[in-house]
Design a protein around this motif. Structure first.
Motif, PDB file in Angstrom:
ATOM      1  N   GLN A 154      30.929  44.876  39.801  1.00 59.23           N
ATOM      2  CA  GLN A 154      30.306  43.733  40.452  1.00 59.23           C
ATOM      3  C   GLN A 154      29.300  43.043  39.542  1.00 59.23           C
ATOM      4  O   GLN A 154      28.898  41.921  39.800  1.00 59.23           O
ATOM      5  CB  GLN A 154      29.589  44.193  41.732  1.00 59.23           C
ATOM      6  CG  GLN A 154      30.494  44.872  42.741  1.00 59.23           C
ATOM      7  CD  GLN A 154      31.365  43.900  43.503  1.00 59.23           C
ATOM      8  OE1 GLN A 154      31.666  42.828  43.000  1.00 59.23           O
ATOM      9  NE2 GLN A 154      31.782  44.256  44.694  1.00 59.23           N
ATOM     10  N   ASP A 156      29.726  41.859  36.711  1.00 60.16           N
ATOM     11  CA  ASP A 156      30.355  40.872  35.836  1.00 60.16           C
ATOM     12  C   ASP A 156      31.185  39.907  36.674  1.00 60.16           C
ATOM     13  O   ASP A 156      32.397  39.896  36.605  1.00 60.16           O
ATOM     14  CB  ASP A 156      31.239  41.583  34.808  1.00 60.16           C
ATOM     15  CG  ASP A 156      31.629  40.660  33.663  1.00 60.16           C
ATOM     16  OD1 ASP A 156      31.174  39.502  33.680  1.00 60.16           O
ATOM     17  OD2 ASP A 156      32.382  41.084  32.770  1.00 60.16           O
ATOM     18  N   PRO A 157      30.511  39.055  37.480  1.00 55.38           N
ATOM     19  CA  PRO A 157      31.270  38.178  38.383  1.00 55.38           C
ATOM     20  C   PRO A 157      32.108  37.134  37.659  1.00 55.38           C
ATOM     21  O   PRO A 157      33.060  36.609  38.215  1.00 55.38           O
ATOM     22  CB  PRO A 157      30.167  37.528  39.231  1.00 55.38           C
ATOM     23  CG  PRO A 157      28.937  37.604  38.380  1.00 55.38           C
ATOM     24  CD  PRO A 157      29.060  38.855  37.588  1.00 55.38           C
ATOM     25  N   GLN A 158      31.754  36.812  36.403  1.00 56.56           N
ATOM     26  CA  GLN A 158      32.547  35.810  35.692  1.00 56.56           C
ATOM     27  C   GLN A 158      33.906  36.366  35.286  1.00 56.56           C
ATOM     28  O   GLN A 158      34.895  35.643  35.242  1.00 56.56           O
ATOM     29  CB  GLN A 158      31.777  35.348  34.456  1.00 56.56           C
ATOM     30  CG  GLN A 158      30.496  34.591  34.809  1.00 56.56           C
ATOM     31  CD  GLN A 158      29.759  34.118  33.575  1.00 56.56           C
ATOM     32  OE1 GLN A 158      30.114  34.488  32.460  1.00 56.56           O
ATOM     33  NE2 GLN A 158      28.741  33.308  33.773  1.00 56.56           N
ATOM     34  N   THR A 159      33.965  37.674  34.984  1.00 54.15           N
ATOM     35  CA  THR A 159      35.246  38.280  34.619  1.00 54.15           C
ATOM     36  C   THR A 159      36.145  38.441  35.833  1.00 54.15           C
ATOM     37  O   THR A 159      37.347  38.207  35.765  1.00 54.15           O
ATOM     38  CB  THR A 159      34.999  39.652  33.970  1.00 54.15           C
ATOM     39  OG1 THR A 159      34.142  39.472  32.845  1.00 54.15           O
ATOM     40  CG2 THR A 159      36.304  40.268  33.509  1.00 54.15           C
ATOM     41  N   TYR A 160      35.573  38.865  36.971  1.00 53.01           N
ATOM     42  CA  TYR A 160      36.341  39.087  38.188  1.00 53.01           C
ATOM     43  C   TYR A 160      35.759  38.241  39.326  1.00 53.01           C
ATOM     44  O   TYR A 160      35.048  38.751  40.190  1.00 53.01           O
ATOM     45  CB  TYR A 160      36.341  40.562  38.570  1.00 53.01           C
ATOM     46  CG  TYR A 160      36.924  41.463  37.516  1.00 53.01           C
ATOM     47  CD1 TYR A 160      38.200  41.231  37.021  1.00 53.01           C
ATOM     48  CD2 TYR A 160      36.215  42.540  37.008  1.00 53.01           C
ATOM     49  CE1 TYR A 160      38.749  42.037  36.048  1.00 53.01           C
ATOM     50  CE2 TYR A 160      36.765  43.358  36.033  1.00 53.01           C
ATOM     51  CZ  TYR A 160      38.026  43.099  35.559  1.00 53.01           C
ATOM     52  OH  TYR A 160      38.574  43.899  34.594  1.00 53.01           O
ATOM     53  N   PRO A 161      36.016  36.928  39.320  1.00 52.82           N
ATOM     54  CA  PRO A 161      35.464  36.088  40.389  1.00 52.82           C
ATOM     55  C   PRO A 161      36.178  36.326  41.713  1.00 52.82           C
ATOM     56  O   PRO A 161      37.353  36.670  41.759  1.00 52.82           O
ATOM     57  CB  PRO A 161      35.724  34.669  39.870  1.00 52.82           C
ATOM     58  CG  PRO A 161      36.939  34.813  38.994  1.00 52.82           C
ATOM     59  CD  PRO A 161      36.825  36.177  38.360  1.00 52.82           C
ATOM     60  N   ASN A 162      35.433  36.154  42.785  1.00 59.49           N
ATOM     61  CA  ASN A 162      35.986  36.244  44.151  1.00 59.49           C
ATOM     62  C   ASN A 162      36.637  37.597  44.425  1.00 59.49           C
ATOM     63  O   ASN A 162      37.653  37.677  45.124  1.00 59.49           O
ATOM     64  CB  ASN A 162      37.003  35.122  44.381  1.00 59.49           C
ATOM     65  CG  ASN A 162      36.440  33.756  44.085  1.00 59.49           C
ATOM     66  OD1 ASN A 162      35.333  33.433  44.517  1.00 59.49           O
ATOM     67  ND2 ASN A 162      37.175  32.935  43.357  1.00 59.49           N
ATOM     68  N   ARG A 164      35.802  41.641  45.676  1.00 57.20           N
ATOM     69  CA  ARG A 164      34.828  42.529  46.290  1.00 57.20           C
ATOM     70  C   ARG A 164      35.393  43.945  46.328  1.00 57.20           C
ATOM     71  O   ARG A 164      36.562  44.148  46.690  1.00 57.20           O
ATOM     72  CB  ARG A 164      34.486  42.065  47.704  1.00 57.20           C
ATOM     73  CG  ARG A 164      33.891  40.656  47.771  1.00 57.20           C
ATOM     74  CD  ARG A 164      32.515  40.598  47.111  1.00 57.20           C
ATOM     75  NE  ARG A 164      31.970  39.255  47.138  1.00 57.20           N
ATOM     76  CZ  ARG A 164      32.094  38.380  46.153  1.00 57.20           C
ATOM     77  NH1 ARG A 164      32.764  38.722  45.054  1.00 57.20           N
ATOM     78  NH2 ARG A 164      31.570  37.183  46.246  1.00 57.20           N
ATOM     79  N   LYS A 238      40.284  40.341  47.469  1.00 61.57           N
ATOM     80  CA  LYS A 238      40.151  39.038  46.807  1.00 61.57           C
ATOM     81  C   LYS A 238      39.863  37.996  47.883  1.00 61.57           C
ATOM     82  O   LYS A 238      40.673  37.789  48.786  1.00 61.57           O
ATOM     83  CB  LYS A 238      41.424  38.697  46.037  1.00 61.57           C
ATOM     84  CG  LYS A 238      41.650  39.590  44.823  1.00 61.57           C
ATOM     85  CD  LYS A 238      42.998  39.336  44.161  1.00 61.57           C
ATOM     86  CE  LYS A 238      43.061  37.991  43.504  1.00 61.57           C
ATOM     87  NZ  LYS A 238      44.332  37.818  42.749  1.00 61.57           N
ATOM     88  N   THR A 239      38.708  37.381  47.791  1.00 58.17           N
ATOM     89  CA  THR A 239      38.291  36.428  48.823  1.00 58.17           C
ATOM     90  C   THR A 239      39.026  35.093  48.719  1.00 58.17           C
ATOM     91  O   THR A 239      39.029  34.324  49.677  1.00 58.17           O
ATOM     92  CB  THR A 239      36.782  36.191  48.745  1.00 58.17           C
ATOM     93  OG1 THR A 239      36.451  35.715  47.419  1.00 58.17           O
ATOM     94  CG2 THR A 239      36.025  37.486  48.999  1.00 58.17           C
TER      95      THR A 239
END
Length: 499
Positions: A154, A156-162, A164, A238-239
């Motif tokens: 969590q 690194d939100p830019q690598t794994y956006p959206n 949870r 994945k949201t």
């Protein structure tokens, strides 16, 4: 006289034999009675153990509720402490201003006492909170760590956006030198097949991680409800839906490696399974555990064809590598615009391939049990590739040979490949994934049918007006029985000799 003595001796021997037989029968009867009593005693112990287990589950759920309430109270207390500090600072600043405007007032001791008093109140509240925790848990309270291991991905939100990550069960790290086999799969709107798939793969794994690709048919709720039954440790949500196989595979692999402590991984799609013969003498688990870091295991890929009784050798013959011994560093290498690529490698391309294709352990593919669904899926692949900029779509066509048996013969499935669970799993595939049809119809409306003219022949396999009317009437369900949904479209296709 000697004859009488001989007769008496024989009679005595016969009597003695009867006594011994009678004594042994009595002894055996007593042992049988004792055995029955022992069985009853064991049954009572099992019953009490079941009750104790149920009580522990109830206690665990109760403690979870208690902990959530305590966490909420802790947050309230922290907020109150922050407000108290802010108020104290404001009072101190006001008093210092008052001292500056009125030099005759020199009561700095009162300010110090006020600040000390506020600290005492905050300390009292904190001690009261800790005593409440000790009373609830009846043990010494240990504050939770400031950084949770689930925050690894969590951060690194830019690598794994959206994306949870939700931990459903605590992970058990294997001892040094031991193996932990984790099943990995991504799924979208597979609520019908998911329970059968989980039951199948859990026979070979120590834990399971699921990536829910923004499903809207209750897939996530099913995963949560079956977490304990099949040891599902982590659910990845994945949201926002965006198909990117390479990214999904890396997310699953990193979660299994960094959050669950896996040493070996099995990547399967939700329409795949391992044959029942893989359980013979624990063949597959022993084969997986014997892999060295970086090595991959190859099993023969078997396509079931239009029923649970037939399979089609040679059709789409390709090497599918789904089992991997982790080397703690490799990931799937990125391709240019991987969102346009379909059926990329599931596991890192590294290490030696161990060929087990000659064994009776097979990788079973149930997708082609429903040929109508396969044709729909091919059209969906073509459309998603066109929408994302690829004129020719994203998937090689196979509709032209779906209903043809000329090039590829059909053979009977061996009886030892399937057990009752796999038969039920295979039967669950005989539904049409209506969400794909809904998505295709939406693309037709958004872009116009002329936008997809490059593969108009494949699109013409179905009467989309009939399908749209049917989906509207049925409430846009996530899956529809083949007999009630696509039979009209298939009849039209057959009447025009399109297949």
């Amino acid at each position: 006289m000697k004859a009488l003595w001989w007769i008496f001796l024989n009679i005595f021997c016969i009597f003695l034999c009867f006594q011994i037989v009678w004594w042994k029968s009595v002894h055996l009867e007593r042992r049988v009675v004792d055995g029955r009593d022992e069985i009853l005693h064991l049954q009572k112990k099992i019953y009490h153990l079941h009750n104790a287990l149920d009580e522990s589950y109830r206690r665990e759920r109760y403690m979870e509720k208690e902990w959530k309430g305590i966490e909420y109270q802790q947050i309230r207390l922290q907020q109150r402490n922050i407000r108290c500090r802010q108020e104290n600072e404001q009072y101190a600043l006001k008093y210092m201003d008052l001292l500056q405007t009125h030099p005759n007032i020199t009561n700095e001791r009162w300010v110090a006492r006020s600040l000390d008093k506020s600290r005492e109140v905050n300390s009292l509240l904190a001690n009261r909170f800790l005593s409440m925790l000790q009373k609830s848990f009846k043990t010494k309270f240990t504050p939770p760590p400031t950084s949770h291991p689930d925050e690894i991905l969590q951060r690194d939100p830019q690598t794994y956006p959206n994306v949870r990550f939700q931990r459903l069960l605590p992970s058990k790290t294997p001892p040094e030198g031991s193996a932990k086999i984790i099943g990995l799969t991504g799924i979208r709107n597979g609520a019908v097949q998911l329970p059968y798939f989980l039951k199948s793969i859990s026979k070979y794994t120590d834990a399971i991680i699921i990536l829910d690709d923004n499903s809207d048919d209750g897939t996530g709720e099913i995963v949560r409800s079956l977490a304990r039954s099949f040891n599902i440790e982590i659910l990845i949500n994945k949201t926002v839906w965006h198909r990117d196989e390479n990214l999904d595979h890396n997310i699953l692999l990193r979660a299994g490696r960094e959050l669950a402590g896996g040493t070996h991984f099995i990547f399967l799609d939700y329409d795949e399974s391992l044959s029942a013969s893989c359980q013979d003498q624990d063949f597959l688990r022993q084969k997986i555990i014997s892999l060295r870091p970086g090595q991959r295991l190859y099993l023969e890929w078997v396509l079931f064809w239009n029923s649970t009784e037939n399979w089609r050798p040679g059709f789409l013959d390709r090497r599918v590598l789904t089992i991997f011994a982790d080397d703690k560093k490799s990931l799937n290498e990125g391709h240019h615009n991987t969102s346009l690529q379909m059926h990329l490698p599931r596991i890192p391309v590294t290490g030696r391939v161990i060929d087990a294709s000659t064994s009776n352990c097979k990788l079973l593919e149930f997708r082609f049990i429903n040929l109508d669904n396969c044709a729909l899926k091919e059209i969906w692949y073509f459309c998603i590739g066109r929408v994302r900029g690829n004129v020719g779509g994203s998937f090689p066509g196979y509709s032209g040979v779906l209903y043809s048996t000329a090039s590829y013969p059909i053979e009977k499935v061996p009886s030892d490949w399937l057990d009752q669970d796999l038969i039920e799993f295979a039967k669950s595939m005989d539904v049409v994934e209506a969400w794909r049809a809904i998505q295709v119809i939406k693309w037709f409306k958004d872009y116009g049918e002329e936008f997809f003219e490059y593969f108009q022949e494949q699109i013409g396999y179905f009467d989309w007006k009939v399908i749209e009317d049917l989906l509207t009437a049925e409430g846009a369900l996530s899956s529809l029985p083949k007999s009630s949904s696509f039979s009209l479209a298939k009849a039209k296709a057959e009447s025009e000799n399109i297949w």
